[in-house]
Design a protein around this motif. Structure first.
Motif, PDB file in Angstrom:
ATOM      1  N   GLU A 139       0.888  -1.216   0.020  1.00 20.16           N
ATOM      2  CA  GLU A 139      -0.013   0.155  -0.047  1.00 20.16           C
ATOM      3  C   GLU A 139       0.805   1.321   0.017  1.00 20.16           C
ATOM      4  N   GLY A 140       0.574   2.296  -0.762  1.00 17.22           N
ATOM      5  CA  GLY A 140       1.427   3.393  -0.974  1.00 17.22           C
ATOM      6  C   GLY A 140       2.516   3.376  -1.720  1.00 17.22           C
ATOM      7  N   TYR A 141       2.908   2.185  -2.439  1.00 15.98           N
ATOM      8  CA  TYR A 141       4.188   2.076  -3.244  1.00 15.98           C
ATOM      9  C   TYR A 141       4.222   3.226  -4.379  1.00 15.98           C
ATOM     10  N   SER A 191      10.321  -1.998   5.502  1.00 16.82           N
ATOM     11  CA  SER A 191       9.898  -2.507   6.744  1.00 16.82           C
ATOM     12  C   SER A 191       9.512  -4.107   6.571  1.00 16.82           C
ATOM     13  N   PRO A 192       9.405  -4.653   7.829  1.00 12.53           N
ATOM     14  CA  PRO A 192       9.068  -6.216   7.822  1.00 12.53           C
ATOM     15  C   PRO A 192       7.658  -6.613   7.193  1.00 12.53           C
ATOM     16  N   ASP A 193       6.785  -5.457   7.159  1.00  9.39           N
ATOM     17  CA  ASP A 193       5.296  -5.549   6.393  1.00  9.39           C
ATOM     18  C   ASP A 193       5.393  -5.109   5.199  1.00  9.39           C
ATOM     19  N   GLY A 194       6.705  -4.539   4.729  1.00 12.37           N
ATOM     20  CA  GLY A 194       6.608  -4.111   3.228  1.00 12.37           C
ATOM     21  C   GLY A 194       7.446  -5.034   2.460  1.00 12.37           C
ATOM     22  N   PHE A 195       8.830  -4.864   2.159  1.00 11.86           N
ATOM     23  CA  PHE A 195       9.459  -5.748   1.525  1.00 11.86           C
ATOM     24  C   PHE A 195       9.922  -6.686   2.350  1.00 11.86           C
ATOM     25  N   GLY A 196       9.795  -6.849   3.792  1.00 14.94           N
ATOM     26  CA  GLY A 196      10.031  -7.830   4.487  1.00 14.94           C
ATOM     27  C   GLY A 196       9.040  -9.029   4.550  1.00 14.94           C
ATOM     28  N   ARG A 197       7.810  -8.686   3.734  1.00 19.75           N
ATOM     29  CA  ARG A 197       6.776  -9.674   3.807  1.00 19.75           C
ATOM     30  C   ARG A 197       6.876 -10.580   2.461  1.00 19.75           C
ATOM     31  N   ASN A 198       7.676 -10.044   1.587  1.00 16.67           N
ATOM     32  CA  ASN A 198       7.954 -10.743   0.210  1.00 16.67           C
ATOM     33  C   ASN A 198       8.872 -11.862   0.448  1.00 16.67           C
TER      34      ASN A 198
END
Length: 497
Positions: free
Chosen positions: A152-154, A163-170
């Motif tokens: 969201e918001g990329y 963050s872990p909820d951004g790239f860290g989730r991939n």
């Protein structure tokens, strides 16, 4: 007799040999800059960059892969495809196959060339059923597949992205070699996001990885108004890409450099990630990220300008026809129309358009024209036996073989039974022979007819030639022209089937 005109000879405007050398040397320097691990994003087509070969005459479609072969022992390849493109069954216009099928085609090509393909990344994943099915299909083939999710918001929400909820989730893509080449079937697949995500994931694992970008277009050291760069905008009109002056480069070096909007928009994200890994960003601008040396290999600027202008016109007619077929929007057409004005050209600047329209006006039926390698322009018209594209192939090959135009290569007695089969048995509406049917007939006749044999032997000379038809052609004719390497434009008039 069909009209024959003379124009300028086709010329080479790009030094491909020089390009292979200085480009490979520059990439080696960038690898050395980072040492242990470098993610190299390859924009455009890695294997068959036909757009580059059209706007930079002399550029070979497989130049990038040939160059990478020199780094083969240290390199592996990751192929990226967007879940959105899978869902839409997006098609590569130059090859006529869907992106998901092209991933497999590219993988086979890379492996055949001796490269390791470490996996496929499905980007923009948001639970799409088609993406799930595609992953399952690849995994049944023994191919490693990874999901990279929508964020969201990329690309502006840097705090969430890094963050872990951004790239860290991939899902982390497992690689083992110093150079990881990231490529895709087409633009907008999410290659850069994959690279940046991997930088984040590598850092979590204690690996200091680097990033660089191999993007042929826009060419950073050509002006915004240069036809080569305008042609790139025309090629990506469906993506709303816009060439821009790189503001970061201008601020850092007080020098003009051309980049495009997506790279400029993503630069703050890259900056934040590099600061997190190294404490500072080794790049001061998006242009710094690139390793493109193509601008230094243009040997004849005028030739490349003319080829690029022709490409802009070609893209314009493709968009017009796609609108008629429901594959595109008026917005894309309007954008390319503005690019025509920026390049200060009109459709009349494509010589085959004038010739085909003139033949149509004289004959009163659909017509076509081809510009041969030596500048000769030959035309053809629709007849009760042949469509304009099939007739054009016969006229062109007869001219190249030195056969008088009055000679009938395929006798009417042979064409008529084929027409009866098409209409009476196959229930077709168009009895005229298509290009593939003409070529099959020529092949059969060539066993005993020297003229047909000579005409067939001239087919390779049509590669790189330009054609225009005053009607939209069938899918069969489109494919034949592509296989012959002919650049085709059609009027947005639906008559042929």
């Amino acid at each position: 007799m069909h009209p024959v005109f003379k124009t300028i000879n086709m010329k080479i405007g790009f030094d491909n040999g020089k390009y292979l050398k200085i480009q490979s040397d520059h990439i080696k320097e960038r690898i050395a800059q980072f040492g242990h691990k470098l993610y190299l994003e390859f924009g455009g087509k890695l294997y068959d960059d036909f757009h580059a070969s059209r706007v930079l005459p002399g550029f070979q479609p497989d130049s990038k892969l040939r160059m990478l072969t020199q780094l083969q022992d240290d390199a592996e390849i990751v192929i990226v495809i967007s879940a959105v493109d899978i869902e839409k069954n997006k098609v590569r216009g130059d090859l006529g196959i869907t992106y998901d099928e092209d991933v497999l085609r590219l993988r086979d090509i890379f492996i055949a060339r001796g490269f390791i393909v470490s996996g496929v990344v499905i980007t923009h994943y948001n639970g799409q059923a088609s993406a799930i099915a595609y992953r399952q299909r690849l995994e049944r083939m023994g191919i490693k597949v990874y999901y990279h999710y929508l964020i969201e918001g990329y690309p502006t929400n840097v705090d969430l992205i890094d963050s872990p909820d951004g790239f860290g989730r991939n899902e982390y893509v497992e690689t083992s070699r110093p150079l990881v080449v990231v490529t895709a079937p087409g633009p907008g697949s999410g290659k850069m996001a994959v690279c940046l995500s991997q930088l984040y994931q590598e850092n979590v694992r204690g690996v200091k990885a680097g990033y660089a970008k191999f993007e042929t277009f826009p060419i950073w050291n050509l002006s915004l108004k240069h036809p080569v760069n305008i042609a790139y905008e025309a090629a990506t009109a469906d993506l709303d890409d816009v060439n821009m002056i790189d503001p970061f480069h201008l601020e850092a070096y007080d020098k003009m450099a051309v980049n495009y909007n997506r790279d400029i928009e993503i630069f703050p994200v890259l900056n934040a990630i590099f600061e997190g890994i190294y404490g500072e960003n080794p790049y001061k601008s998006p242009t710094d990220m690139g390793v493109n040396m193509a601008g230094y290999c243009i040997s004849d600027d005028e030739v490349c300008c003319e080829a690029s202008k022709d490409e802009i016109i070609r893209r314009y007619f493709t968009a017009l026809c796609n609108v008629l077929d429901g594959k595109s929007t008026e917005q894309e057409v309007n954008k390319i129309s503005l690019l025509l004005k920026r390049a200060q050209i009109t459709t009349d600047d494509r010589k085959t358009i004038i010739a085909a329209r003139q033949r149509k006006e004289e004959s009163g039926v659909a017509a076509s024209a081809i510009e041969l390698a030596d500048g000769t322009i030959i035309t053809a018209k629709t007849s009760p036996l042949l469509g304009p594209s099939a007739a054009l192939l016969l006229n062109a090959t007869k001219h190249l073989a030195g056969i008088d135009h009055s000679v009938k290569l395929i006798p009417q007695a042979m064409i008529e039974p084929i027409q009866k089969t098409k209409v009476n048995l196959l229930h077709g509406h168009n009895p005229r022979l298509h290009t593939d049917e003409v070529l099959v007939a020529l092949s059969m006749l060539s066993l005993n007819d020297e003229n047909c044999k000579k005409a067939l032997e001239c087919l390779p000379q049509l590669e790189g030639c330009q054609v225009h038809t005053t009607v939209m052609l069938s899918e069969v004719d489109h494919k034949i022209f592509k296989k012959l390497g002919i650049g085709l434009t059609c009027e947005p008039v639906r008559k042929m089937k």
